[in-house]
Enzyme design. Structure first.
Site, PDB file in Angstrom:
ATOM      1  N   GLY A  16      50.811 105.824  17.141  1.00  0.00           N
ATOM      2  CA  GLY A  16      49.988 105.066  16.192  1.00  0.00           C
ATOM      3  C   GLY A  16      49.506 103.722  16.690  1.00  0.00           C
ATOM      4  N   SER A  17      49.317 103.584  18.022  1.00  0.00           N
ATOM      5  CA  SER A  17      48.823 102.282  18.495  1.00  0.00           C
ATOM      6  C   SER A  17      47.374 102.058  18.066  1.00  0.00           C
ATOM      7  CB  SER A  17      48.984 102.145  20.015  1.00  0.00           C
ATOM      8  OG  SER A  17      48.085 102.978  20.693  1.00  0.00           O
ATOM      9  N   ASN A  18      46.596 103.126  17.947  1.00  0.00           N
ATOM     10  CA  ASN A  18      45.228 102.948  17.439  1.00  0.00           C
ATOM     11  C   ASN A  18      45.241 102.561  15.961  1.00  0.00           C
ATOM     12  OD1 ASN A  18      42.905 103.479  19.401  1.00  0.00           O
ATOM     13  ND2 ASN A  18      44.381 105.089  19.927  1.00  0.00           N
ATOM     14  N   MET A  95      47.329 115.476  16.192  1.00  0.00           N
ATOM     15  CA  MET A  95      47.428 116.616  17.092  1.00  0.00           C
ATOM     16  C   MET A  95      47.206 117.957  16.399  1.00  0.00           C
ATOM     17  SD  MET A  95      47.757 114.983  19.793  1.00  0.00           S
ATOM     18  CE  MET A  95      48.195 116.173  21.057  1.00  0.00           C
ATOM     19  N   HIS A 114      38.939 109.608  21.574  1.00  0.00           N
ATOM     20  CA  HIS A 114      39.405 110.481  22.655  1.00  0.00           C
ATOM     21  C   HIS A 114      39.425 109.680  23.964  1.00  0.00           C
ATOM     22  CE1 HIS A 114      40.185 114.183  24.787  1.00  0.00           C
ATOM     23  NE2 HIS A 114      39.280 113.793  25.678  1.00  0.00           N
TER      24      HIS A 114
HETATM   25  C1  GRF Z   1      45.094 108.017  22.230  1.00  0.00           C
HETATM   26  O1  GRF Z   1      44.946 107.997  23.619  1.00  0.00           O
HETATM   27  C2  GRF Z   1      43.933 108.718  21.588  1.00  0.00           C
HETATM   28  O2  GRF Z   1      42.721 108.509  22.264  1.00  0.00           O
HETATM   29  C3  GRF Z   1      44.322 110.159  21.678  1.00  0.00           C
HETATM   30  O3  GRF Z   1      45.712 110.172  21.450  1.00  0.00           O
HETATM   31  C4  GRF Z   1      46.265 108.907  21.795  1.00  0.00           C
HETATM   32  C5  GRF Z   1      46.942 108.386  20.570  1.00  0.00           C
HETATM   33  O4  GRF Z   1      47.633 107.192  20.809  1.00  0.00           O
HETATM   34  N1  GRF Z   1      43.559 110.966  20.750  1.00  0.00           N
HETATM   35  P1  GRF Z   1      48.194 106.365  19.581  1.00  0.00           P
HETATM   36  O5  GRF Z   1      49.059 107.309  18.748  1.00  0.00           O
HETATM   37  O6  GRF Z   1      47.023 105.832  18.801  1.00  0.00           O
HETATM   38  O7  GRF Z   1      49.015 105.279  20.211  1.00  0.00           O
END
Ligand code: GRF
Length: 205
Positions: A16-18, A95, A114
């Protein structure tokens, strides 16, 4: 503070870093949206913890608890989206493949990030794919989601050079920093009503 009108749902399966970058942008006032709900198909997803810390509703939706099949799972997600009056769905390390059930209810209102310059290297381990191919430049892409995997109209991209001696981990880290920059920006463009989808193209006004 005025109540920002865009109510955002984030679907995440892991770290969940995004999501965190989106939360940080909201808290910093550079993204005018609010997290209406975070939904995960994994009970242990760190994303759920991040949502709770921010004070947003965090829902673990157990795939084993819904009727079999992706459509039934998406129908259950849809109930939560409606309950929270969601205007935009952001996939962030989610996922599972999203079905028509969700896409028809949210046309051009489901985004994904992505870690490659699409259409190159869709699917899993995109950073490793770029390295294996010998690409000199990679990056990340924010796009609207359609039924194919990583195929929808592109909203925003950022490039990252592939350096000598690069590993998948080092490339991933540098791409991730760009992801955290462009995802909140893309959502802000949506929040401002500045994205128009014309066929494969997304016009930014
Ligand atoms: C990121 O690299 C995103 O682009 C891909 O999965 C990863 C998720 O990372 N779809 P996070 O869970 O947001 O840290």
């Amino acid at each position: 503070m005025p109540d920002p009108s865009l109510r955002l749902a984030v679907l995440a399966s892991g770290r969940g870093s995004n999501l965190q970058a989106i939360i940080d942008a909201i808290e910093a006032g550079t993204l005018s949206a609010r997290i209406a709900v975070v939904i995960s198909n994994k009970a242990e997803a760190q994303a759920l913890e991040r949502a709770r810390t921010h004070g947003a509703p965090a829902v673990f939706l157990d795939p084993k608890a819904t009727a079999p099949g992706r459509e039934a799972y998406d129908a259950a997600i849809l109930e939560h989206l409606r309950k929270h009056d969601v205007g935009l769905v952001a996939l962030a390390g989610y996922m599972k493949i999203v079905t028509r059930v969700l896409l028809d209810a949210y046309p051009n209102r489901v985004m994904n990030i992505h870690p490659s310059l699409l259409p190159s290297f869709p699917g899993l381990a995109a950073q490793q794919q770029a390295l294996d191919w010998g690409a000199k430049v990679s990056g990340c892409t924010v796009h609207f989601v359609e039924e194919g995997v990583d195929t929808g109209p592109i909203i925003r991209q950022a490039t990252v050079p592939v350096l000598e001696g690069e590993t998948a981990a080092s490339l991933e880290a540098r791409i991730l920093a760009e992801e955290h920059r462009i995802y909140p920006e893309a959502i802000q463009l949506f929040a401002e009503g500045r994205l128009t989808v014309e066929g494969r193209r997304v016009r930014i006004t």
